[in-house]
Motif scaffolding. Structure first.
Motif: not given
Length: 82
Positions: A4-9
């Motif tokens: 997924k697009e870079p994110c924390l989750c």
């Protein structure tokens, strides 16, 4: 690696903070720049975020990951912050 697009989750920013190796962290963060994200989404290599400004799913989380890397830490909110 999650795609997924870079994110924390579900993305490279969270992966960067979860790894214990600073070299691996930096490798993940290379892919968490706005320019790189646009290219990865355009090429179909990552799935765009449903909430691109969010802490867990967007830019705010990427900013947190970059701040932690700058400080030499790896605190991931609600995961290893206690």
């Amino acid at each position: 690696m999650l795609t997924k697009e870079p994110c924390l989750c579900h993305g490279m920013s969270g992966n960067a903070l979860a790894t214990g190796d600073p070299a691996h962290r930096d490798t993940f963060l290379v892919h968490a720049t706005e320019r790189r994200i646009r290219r990865l989404v355009r090429d179909g290599r990552v799935t765009p975020s449903d909430h691109p400004a969010g802490l867990w799913t967007g830019m705010a989380g990427r900013a947190w990951a970059w701040a932690m890397a700058d400080r030499g830490g790896a605190t991931l909110l609600a995961y290893n912050d206690i």
